[in-house]
Enzyme design. Structure first.
Site, PDB file in Angstrom:
ATOM      1  N   ARG A  42       1.116  -1.100  -0.053  1.00  0.00           N
ATOM      2  CA  ARG A  42       0.218  -0.095  -0.557  1.00  0.00           C
ATOM      3  C   ARG A  42       0.804   1.424  -0.253  1.00  0.00           C
ATOM      4  O   ARG A  42       1.985   1.185   0.379  1.00  0.00           O
ATOM      5  CB  ARG A  42      -0.838   0.107   0.914  1.00  0.00           C
ATOM      6  N   GLU A  48       0.307  10.417   8.703  1.00  0.00           N
ATOM      7  CA  GLU A  48       1.371   8.769   9.081  1.00  0.00           C
ATOM      8  C   GLU A  48       1.358   9.027  10.903  1.00  0.00           C
ATOM      9  O   GLU A  48       1.249   9.853  11.016  1.00  0.00           O
ATOM     10  CB  GLU A  48       2.481   9.689   8.269  1.00  0.00           C
ATOM     11  N   HIS A  49       1.610   8.121  11.145  1.00  0.00           N
ATOM     12  CA  HIS A  49       1.835   7.317  12.546  1.00  0.00           C
ATOM     13  C   HIS A  49       0.475   8.152  13.056  1.00  0.00           C
ATOM     14  O   HIS A  49       1.191   7.887  14.492  1.00  0.00           O
ATOM     15  CB  HIS A  49       3.011   8.209  13.102  1.00  0.00           C
ATOM     16  N   GLY A 143       8.423   1.549   3.263  1.00  0.00           N
ATOM     17  CA  GLY A 143       7.820   2.151   3.238  1.00  0.00           C
ATOM     18  C   GLY A 143       6.351   1.697   2.722  1.00  0.00           C
ATOM     19  O   GLY A 143       5.568   2.503   2.425  1.00  0.00           O
ATOM     20  N   SER A 145       5.168  -1.212   2.976  1.00  0.00           N
ATOM     21  CA  SER A 145       4.264  -2.409   3.926  1.00  0.00           C
ATOM     22  C   SER A 145       4.530  -3.804   2.562  1.00  0.00           C
ATOM     23  O   SER A 145       3.718  -4.258   2.946  1.00  0.00           O
ATOM     24  CB  SER A 145       2.376  -2.146   3.418  1.00  0.00           C
ATOM     25  N   SER A 146       5.981  -4.354   2.779  1.00  0.00           N
ATOM     26  CA  SER A 146       6.136  -5.196   2.016  1.00  0.00           C
ATOM     27  C   SER A 146       5.682  -6.540   3.276  1.00  0.00           C
ATOM     28  O   SER A 146       5.713  -7.837   3.145  1.00  0.00           O
ATOM     29  CB  SER A 146       7.093  -5.637   1.218  1.00  0.00           C
ATOM     30  N   ASP A 190      -2.149  -1.443   7.675  1.00  0.00           N
ATOM     31  CA  ASP A 190      -1.196  -1.576   6.853  1.00  0.00           C
ATOM     32  C   ASP A 190      -2.241  -3.347   6.180  1.00  0.00           C
ATOM     33  O   ASP A 190      -2.635  -3.260   4.566  1.00  0.00           O
ATOM     34  CB  ASP A 190      -0.084  -2.185   6.926  1.00  0.00           C
ATOM     35  N   ASN A 233      14.159  -1.288   8.384  1.00  0.00           N
ATOM     36  CA  ASN A 233      13.365  -1.928   9.008  1.00  0.00           C
ATOM     37  C   ASN A 233      12.466  -1.936   9.593  1.00  0.00           C
ATOM     38  O   ASN A 233      13.004  -1.627  11.149  1.00  0.00           O
ATOM     39  CB  ASN A 233      14.212  -3.000   9.193  1.00  0.00           C
ATOM     40  N   LYS A 234      10.982  -1.376  10.472  1.00  0.00           N
ATOM     41  CA  LYS A 234      10.745  -1.093  11.836  1.00  0.00           C
ATOM     42  C   LYS A 234      11.170  -2.329  12.596  1.00  0.00           C
ATOM     43  O   LYS A 234      11.160  -1.776  14.185  1.00  0.00           O
ATOM     44  CB  LYS A 234       9.548  -1.235  10.902  1.00  0.00           C
TER      45      LYS A 234
END
Length: 458
Positions: A42, A48-49, A143, A145-146, A190, A233-234
């Site tokens: 997406r 955001e956030h 960013g 949403s993989s 997501d 990577n979050k």
């Protein structure tokens, strides 16, 4: 909108990607897949956030997705392989408790989040044996949403392999919850758009209860995604969870200031609801209650009348225990301001004024400034890219996704699209050999795509 993910009969021979995936599956396991699942990535247009603060967001699904081929068997094993050779094979016994290592966020742990979520939802003591090959076209750590798309794809295929049935909303909620096994305290945007998306429309995603409303984007403009080529990577860093924690602390401080029980609230939206206040009133309260300087642990504990131990166990998360200073003013000001911009964005799309494209562009630009200056989730590469996009003809440009790397999304008048793409290519990608090598996957026009689905060979 149908309540369950669609099952679509398709000709594998006419879809090159499915054909390649089938061939890889047969080469790997010596049998044909029983079915296929896909879940899209997406792009978040604005908001955001703020999903983990309880506020609505406005994303659309993109054509890039995670695709999996699956067979079901009595092997007692779940076997995972990936088309991309840099992602190693993995297998786990169906009779073992599925363990997910938060400290080492490998691709297969995201997959297993989805498996575990379905297993726990239905209380399945022993899952069906599965062989899977995964193919992803979403740039990783960009960013877009993989990771969440992989969790959703895994949840959907595990449901099907174990002959269970769930609605799109239920799947989205389960996948949002189970992705936290990897250590990321996400808010659910997501997974929601991955299941609830529909081709041709963006969606306003609202939470508590989860629902999705069509948002018709204006004609005469396109949305262009551009990757700054810095990965983030979050789950592998604490940046994201620190922001979640700062919002949680701000929530409790605002509640305490207004005579509410801080232990009963954890999201900034809950304070607004309890006080029956407008977003404008919440922004005024932020100015009144918080000082701009960072708060120390000691100051927070004193103001909330809690011990340092309670602060660590009940407020902080596992990977934020070392934090000593918290920017409550900046984070809460961003959240309430961004929540207002989302509703303004939808209002402009709904009312279709003559200057809709300019108005939406202004909101996107305001969003990026707030992400950069108040939430501090941008980075020099993203800021440079956004600046280039605006100079190249975009009416609005902003980071999208968690930030600290990844992609920008730009709103570009349709008649300027070709000149925009060339200008961004020449200014940002061509001068840098590494970026130039990634340019084909890093700069593209995006149209709203459909949601997660099951495919059966016709």
């Amino acid at each position: 909108m149908a309540s369950n993910p669609p099952k679509i009969k398709t000709s594998i021979a006419t879809n090159q990607r499915l054909k390649n995936l089938k061939n890889a599956f047969e080469a790997k396991y010596g049998e044909s897949p029983l079915f296929y699942t896909c879940a899209p990535g997406r792009v978040n247009l604005i908001g955001e956030h703020i999903d983990y603060c309880g506020y609505s967001v406005l994303p659309m699904a993109i054509e890039q997705n995670i695709l999996a081929a699956v067979s079901v068997n009595n092997s007692g094993m779940i076997q995972l392989a990936n088309i991309n050779p840099q992602y190693k094979d993995y297998k786990v016994s169906c009779s073992e408790d599925i363990a997910i290592n938060k400290d080492d966020p490998k691709w297969y742990y995201y997959f297993l989040c989805g498996v575990k979520g379905i297993q726990e939802k239905f209380g399945i003591p022993r899952l069906a044996g599965m062989s899977c090959v995964v193919d992803g076209s979403i740039p990783p750590s960009s960013g877009l949403s993989s990771s969440s798309a992989l969790v959703c794809c895994a949840g959907l295929l595990t449901m099907e392999a174990n002959q269970k049935s769930l609605s799109k909303v239920a799947l989205a909620e389960i996948c949002a919850k189970c992705e936290r096994y990897i250590g990321t305290e996400g808010g659910g945007m997501d997974q929601s758009i991955s299941f609830l998306a529909e081709k041709g429309t963006a969606k306003l995603i609202e939470f508590h209860p989860l629902r999705a409303t069509d948002v018709k984007l204006p004609e005469g403009a396109v949305f262009v995604i551009s990757n700054c080529c810095k990965e983030m990577n979050k789950a592998a860093s604490s940046h994201y969870n620190i922001r979640v924690v700062e919002c949680r602390i701000a929530t409790k401080m605002l509640a305490h200031h207004r005579g509410l029980d801080p232990s009963k609230v954890s999201k900034l939206s809950q304070v607004q609801t309890e006080l029956n206040a407008s977003l404008e009133e919440m922004l005024a309260m932020v100015e009144e209650v918080f000082h701009p300087e960072p708060y120390t642990r000691e100051e927070i504990c004193k103001l909330l009348s809690i011990t340092s131990e309670k602060f660590s166990t009940e407020v902080l998360s596992a990977n934020t225990q070392q934090e000593t200073h918290f920017k409550l003013y900046q984070r809460s000001k961003h959240v309430y301001g961004e929540a207002a911009r989302v509703m303004s964005f939808k209002s402009v799309c709904d009312s279709e004024p003559v200057d809709a494209i300019r108005l939406l562009g202004d909101l996107m630009n305001q969003s990026h400034v707030s992400c950069r200056d108040l939430y501090e989730c941008s980075c020099p590469e993203l800021d440079q890219l956004v600046d280039i996009c605006l100079k190249s003809g975009a009416v609005g440009s902003r980071l999208t996704g968690a930030g600290w790397g990844g992609c920008a999304v730009s709103m570009v008048p349709s008649k300027k699209m070709e000149s925009f793409l060339k200008a961004v290519r020449d200014a940002y990608y061509t001068p840098d050999p590494r970026r130039a090598a990634m340019e084909k996957q890093s700069l593209f026009v995006s149209k709203p795509a459909g949601g997660a689905a099951l495919f059966l060979e016709d």
